[in-house]
Design a protein around this motif. Structure first.
Motif, PDB file in Angstrom:
ATOM      1  N   VAL A   1       0.845  -1.189   0.000  1.00  0.00           N
ATOM      2  CA  VAL A   1       0.000   0.000   0.000  1.00  0.00           C
ATOM      3  C   VAL A   1       0.880   1.238   0.000  1.00  0.00           C
ATOM      4  O   VAL A   1       2.034   1.199   0.424  1.00  0.00           O
ATOM      5  N   LEU A   2       0.339   2.331  -0.504  1.00  0.00           N
ATOM      6  CA  LEU A   2       0.974   3.644  -0.563  1.00  0.00           C
ATOM      7  C   LEU A   2       2.101   3.731  -1.591  1.00  0.00           C
ATOM      8  O   LEU A   2       2.211   4.688  -2.336  1.00  0.00           O
ATOM      9  N   PHE A   3       2.963   2.710  -1.639  1.00  0.00           N
ATOM     10  CA  PHE A   3       4.059   2.644  -2.611  1.00  0.00           C
ATOM     11  C   PHE A   3       4.434   1.184  -2.773  1.00  0.00           C
ATOM     12  O   PHE A   3       3.955   0.317  -2.045  1.00  0.00           O
ATOM     13  N   ASN A   4       5.284   0.894  -3.745  1.00  0.00           N
ATOM     14  CA  ASN A   4       5.815  -0.451  -3.935  1.00  0.00           C
ATOM     15  C   ASN A   4       7.250  -0.510  -3.430  1.00  0.00           C
ATOM     16  O   ASN A   4       7.998   0.473  -3.514  1.00  0.00           O
ATOM     17  N   PHE A   5       7.633  -1.679  -2.939  1.00  0.00           N
ATOM     18  CA  PHE A   5       9.019  -1.911  -2.539  1.00  0.00           C
ATOM     19  C   PHE A   5       9.352  -3.360  -2.831  1.00  0.00           C
ATOM     20  O   PHE A   5       8.636  -4.279  -2.403  1.00  0.00           O
ATOM     21  N   GLY A   6      10.420  -3.587  -3.593  1.00  0.00           N
ATOM     22  CA  GLY A   6      10.811  -4.945  -3.925  1.00  0.00           C
ATOM     23  C   GLY A   6      12.245  -5.021  -4.399  1.00  0.00           C
ATOM     24  O   GLY A   6      12.885  -3.998  -4.670  1.00  0.00           O
ATOM     25  N   PRO A   7      12.787  -6.237  -4.509  1.00  0.00           N
ATOM     26  CA  PRO A   7      14.182  -6.413  -4.929  1.00  0.00           C
ATOM     27  C   PRO A   7      14.342  -6.394  -6.437  1.00  0.00           C
ATOM     28  O   PRO A   7      13.449  -6.816  -7.171  1.00  0.00           O
ATOM     29  N   ASP A   8      15.457  -5.899  -6.891  1.00  0.00           N
ATOM     30  CA  ASP A   8      15.847  -5.987  -8.297  1.00  0.00           C
ATOM     31  C   ASP A   8      17.343  -5.730  -8.381  1.00  0.00           C
ATOM     32  O   ASP A   8      17.977  -5.329  -7.396  1.00  0.00           O
TER      33      ASP A   8
ATOM     34  N   ARG B   1       6.455 -15.711   1.238  1.00  0.00           N
ATOM     35  CA  ARG B   1       7.087 -15.334  -0.020  1.00  0.00           C
ATOM     36  C   ARG B   1       7.696 -13.935   0.062  1.00  0.00           C
ATOM     37  O   ARG B   1       8.777 -13.688  -0.479  1.00  0.00           O
ATOM     38  N   HIS B   2       7.010 -13.026   0.731  1.00  0.00           N
ATOM     39  CA  HIS B   2       7.569 -11.673   0.911  1.00  0.00           C
ATOM     40  C   HIS B   2       8.882 -11.752   1.683  1.00  0.00           C
ATOM     41  O   HIS B   2       9.861 -11.076   1.329  1.00  0.00           O
ATOM     42  N   ARG B   3       8.913 -12.564   2.721  1.00  0.00           N
ATOM     43  CA  ARG B   3      10.146 -12.716   3.497  1.00  0.00           C
ATOM     44  C   ARG B   3      11.287 -13.203   2.609  1.00  0.00           C
ATOM     45  O   ARG B   3      12.417 -12.679   2.658  1.00  0.00           O
ATOM     46  N   GLU B   4      11.008 -14.203   1.778  1.00  0.00           N
ATOM     47  CA  GLU B   4      12.052 -14.742   0.909  1.00  0.00           C
ATOM     48  C   GLU B   4      12.472 -13.736  -0.167  1.00  0.00           C
ATOM     49  O   GLU B   4      13.630 -13.697  -0.566  1.00  0.00           O
ATOM     50  N   GLU B   5      11.529 -12.931  -0.643  1.00  0.00           N
ATOM     51  CA  GLU B   5      11.886 -11.884  -1.602  1.00  0.00           C
ATOM     52  C   GLU B   5      12.807 -10.852  -0.962  1.00  0.00           C
ATOM     53  O   GLU B   5      13.772 -10.393  -1.577  1.00  0.00           O
ATOM     54  N   MET B   6      12.526 -10.494   0.271  1.00  0.00           N
ATOM     55  CA  MET B   6      13.384  -9.523   0.956  1.00  0.00           C
ATOM     56  C   MET B   6      14.793 -10.075   1.164  1.00  0.00           C
ATOM     57  O   MET B   6      15.767  -9.321   1.180  1.00  0.00           O
ATOM     58  N   ARG B   7      14.910 -11.378   1.304  1.00  0.00           N
ATOM     59  CA  ARG B   7      16.234 -11.997   1.478  1.00  0.00           C
ATOM     60  C   ARG B   7      17.068 -11.970   0.202  1.00  0.00           C
ATOM     61  O   ARG B   7      18.261 -12.284   0.234  1.00  0.00           O
ATOM     62  N   ARG B   8      16.443 -11.610  -0.923  1.00  0.00           N
ATOM     63  CA  ARG B   8      17.212 -11.457  -2.161  1.00  0.00           C
ATOM     64  C   ARG B   8      18.073 -10.196  -2.120  1.00  0.00           C
ATOM     65  O   ARG B   8      19.012 -10.046  -2.898  1.00  0.00           O
ATOM     66  N   ILE B   9      17.720  -9.276  -1.261  1.00  0.00           N
ATOM     67  CA  ILE B   9      18.407  -7.991  -1.202  1.00  0.00           C
ATOM     68  C   ILE B   9      19.733  -8.137  -0.467  1.00  0.00           C
ATOM     69  O   ILE B   9      19.785  -8.657   0.642  1.00  0.00           O
ATOM     70  N   GLY B  10      20.804  -7.696  -1.101  1.00  0.00           N
ATOM     71  CA  GLY B  10      22.123  -7.782  -0.482  1.00  0.00           C
ATOM     72  C   GLY B  10      23.178  -8.205  -1.480  1.00  0.00           C
ATOM     73  O   GLY B  10      22.874  -8.680  -2.572  1.00  0.00           O
TER      74      GLY B  10
END
Length: 670
Positions: free
Chosen positions: A150-157, A444-453
């Motif tokens: 909500v409000l904005f998007n946040f994700g790994p790339d 799944r969100h948790r695992e997506e966040m673990r892609r960051i780094g």
């Protein structure tokens, strides 16, 4: 629910399938006395090779199009359904039991009706506890954690300055309509759509608890807030260039820069501890910060309640699903009826727990021998590309050197990602489909966040193993082949070995060439985003693809009168098709130097039988205006007419439709 990645840099996708029958040599022997059959090979090999398929698969007005590629997708979906049915009936533990329970909870529509709005009750209660603007950021962060952005998007790339790592991207979002312009346009169609949307917002708010006397005010609160966000957002056209969405900023200063949004606390809540993120639109986030600091808590509560309801409506009771389909299905997607319940539940599982299902799918449907065969052929085609780089006449010496260095680093990944996930997840049970959806999407969100780094960019694919796909990942310089792609007829282990090269091998060649063509020229061997071609290389490439544009522009478009294939629109993919056939043929001849004539014919049969399709005039009209691929008939015939080995295999004379004169033939890697 999990939101798409903000960049479109990483993957190009090719799906393929075929129905293999007798090799052409055998067919020709059986019909040796029929001149018409023999001539068809040299005039329209597509129709010859796919005669049985074309006779058996007729298009209907309802479907609009039928193709071998779509059939492969349907087969993969049925395999997933079969797997989930077995897990539901017999799984005793682990990921299989999680999936079996998830599947069972979705199919039990009576239980879904009894469950009503219970799955979202805790989220709505959390929102109702908001008392002031300072409470809003924590609620926003909590919803992102369960997969409701909500409000904005946040994700790994990928970090465009360092393709070896993923970073978090803050980007625009938070709207219920797909285009920010819909909120501000004054034309009649846009106003009508906004009216339908207003009605939808009211219905969702009613389901989430708005009282009749407050409904109009709550609806207006949502529309007002979304309009403010839309006015601060960029047009969709401005988001197409990945570089325009990239601006690295240190995370350390975000809390002070956006005090009301509390982006530093947001990152902590998502488990992100990286030292930098991308935030390419500071003007938008300054406006969001001002909205959090300036709007009353009641307006935020209406907005957040609505977005929870809209996100979860497809997974709740029928009253919710009907409201969702009436707008999102009928108005936005143009659908006339909801898909069957099994399809709805399967799509939900793939959305929230797709990697879990992929893990089980690979275990059941990808034998080790098939994976080994696919890896062998892909490696051989990669080697053929190395020979093609050495011998081609259009690349400069400097470009060849860079291409060889890049090829040496190219990775091949077959079946599923090499690195597995952490499948620790709360037990699901069979009582609440909506509850399971939230459990799975939180995982799944948790695992997506673990892609960051750092060092994590190759951790995952951006396609699931159970989806038929073969793609070149330009950011990671790797070939990705999913498990679902490695089955008959793309890689049918029961068929002649040469057919493996003509179908699967040529698709590999198609994708690999994208690492070294007009797309791949923008990322060098070190993984840096830069153009490593010289002006002469570009001019030579453009000259070849211009020849293909002319060649394909003379082909009539199926189902359309006086309409031809848009050669300029399809030129890059036509070049990749030709390159794929060239490289696969080179790989086959290197692997089997004494290849018999029958094997040569099997190779070309394999390629042609990837592309049969039937479509209505309406679909053909739409594809002719937008598709970057030629229609199936010409994806089949076009490359073969440029390859002299096809003429030799079937005794087609130069100048016939299936064998262009030598001086007219286009070459990429031969």
């Amino acid at each position: 629910m999990p939101n798409p990645r903000p960049l479109a840099l990483a993957l190009g996708l090719a799906l393929a399938t075929t129905l293999l029958a007798l090799p052409a040599a055998d067919a020709a022997k059986k019909k040796s006395g029929k001149k018409s059959t023999t001539s068809l090979v040299c005039t329209d090999f597509y129709s010859h090779a796919n005669a049985d398929w074309l006779a058996a698969n007729k298009v209907s007005a309802d479907s609009g199009m039928v193709s071998a590629m779509a059939q492969l997708g349907e087969r993969a979906r049925q395999q997933q359904i079969d797997l989930l049915n077995d897990d539901m009936q017999s799984a005793q533990g682990g990921v299989a039991k999680l999936l079996g329970d998830f599947w069972a909870s979705g199919l039990d529509e009576a239980a879904v009706e009894r469950d009503g709005a219970n799955p979202v009750a805790p989220l709505l209660s959390r929102i109702d506890s908001i008392r002031r603007g300072k409470d809003v950021p924590a609620a926003v962060a909590a919803l992102h954690q369960v997969g409701i952005p909500v409000l904005f998007n946040f994700g790994p790339d990928v970090d465009l300055a360092d393709l070896g790592r993923h970073i978090g991207y803050f980007s625009q979002g938070g709207l219920g309509l797909p285009d920010p312009a819909y909120y501000t346009r004054s034309d009649a169609d846009s106003r009508a759509l906004l009216g339908r949307y207003t009605d939808y917002v009211s219905k969702i708010l009613t389901l989430t608890g708005s009282k009749p006397e407050q409904l109009k005010a709550d609806t207006q609160a949502v529309l007002d807030l979304e309009t403010r966000i839309a006015q601060a957002s960029k047009p969709l056209a401005a988001l197409r260039d990945p570089r325009g969405n990239y601006a690295l900023v240190p995370t350390a200063g975000l809390g002070k820069q956006y005090r009301s949004l509390q982006l530093d606390e947001f990152l902590k809540a998502q488990g992100v501890a990286d030292d930098s993120v991308s935030l390419a639109d500071p003007r938008l986030f300054a406006q969001l910060d001002a909205l959090v600091g300036g709007l009353k808590a009641e307006q935020w509560k209406s907005y957040l309640r609505y977005h929870v309801g809209a996100a979860m409506a497809p997974y709740l009771s029928k009253a919710w699903r009907d409201v969702d389909f009436d707008f999102r299905g009928t108005v936005l997607r143009g659908e006339t009826a909801p898909p069957p319940r099994q399809r709805q539940v399967l799509d939900a599982i793939n959305l929230a727990a797709g990697p879990m299902l992929g893990r089980e799918y690979v275990g059941r449907y990808l034998p080790a021998t098939t994976r080994a065969r696919a890896t062998e052929i892909a490696t051989q085609v990669r080697d053929a590309l190395g020979r093609g780089i050495d011998r081609n006449s259009w690349m400069s010496a400097a470009a060849k050197a860079e291409a060889k260095a890049k090829l040496a680093r190219l990775k091949i990944e077959v079946g599923a990602p090499a690195r597995d996930l952490d499948y620790t997840v709360q037990p699901m049970g069979r009582g609440s489909f909506g509850g399971n959806m939230l459990i799975a999407s939180t995982w799944r969100h948790r695992e997506e966040m673990r892609r960051i780094g750092r060092g994590n960019a190759d951790r995952r694919w951006n396609v699931l193993p159970q989806q038929p796909a073969l793609a070149y990942d330009v950011a990671q310089n790797r070939l990705i082949v999913t498990a679902a792609m490695l089955q008959a007829p793309v890689l049918d282990m029961a068929q002649d070995a040469a057919a493996h090269y003509g179908a699967f091998g040529a698709l590999v060649g198609h994708e690999l060439t994208h690492g070294f063509d007009g797309v791949g020229r923008n990322v060098d061997a070190a993984g840096e985003v830069r153009d490593w071609w010289t002006p002469a290389d570009k001019a030579a490439w453009d000259a070849r693809t211009a020849q293909l544009a002319t060649q394909y522009g003379a082909y009539p478009y199926p189902e359309l009168k006086a309409k031809f294939v848009p050669g300029a629109q399809t030129r890059e993919e036509n070049a990749a098709d030709l390159a794929g056939v060239e490289l696969a043929w080179d790989a086959l001849v290197a692997a089997q130097p004494a290849l018999a004539d029958t094997g040569k014919q099997w190779f070309f049969q394999g390629w042609a039988r990837l592309w049969p399709q039937q479509m209505t005039t309406d679909v053909a009209t739409r594809l002719a205006a937008s598709d970057v691929h030629a229609p199936g008939q010409w994806r089949s015939n076009g490359p073969l007419a440029d390859v002299p080995e096809f003429g030799g295999a079937f005794s087609c004379k130069a100048g016939t439709p299936m064998q262009r004169e030598a001086a007219q033939q286009v070459k990429i890697w031969r």
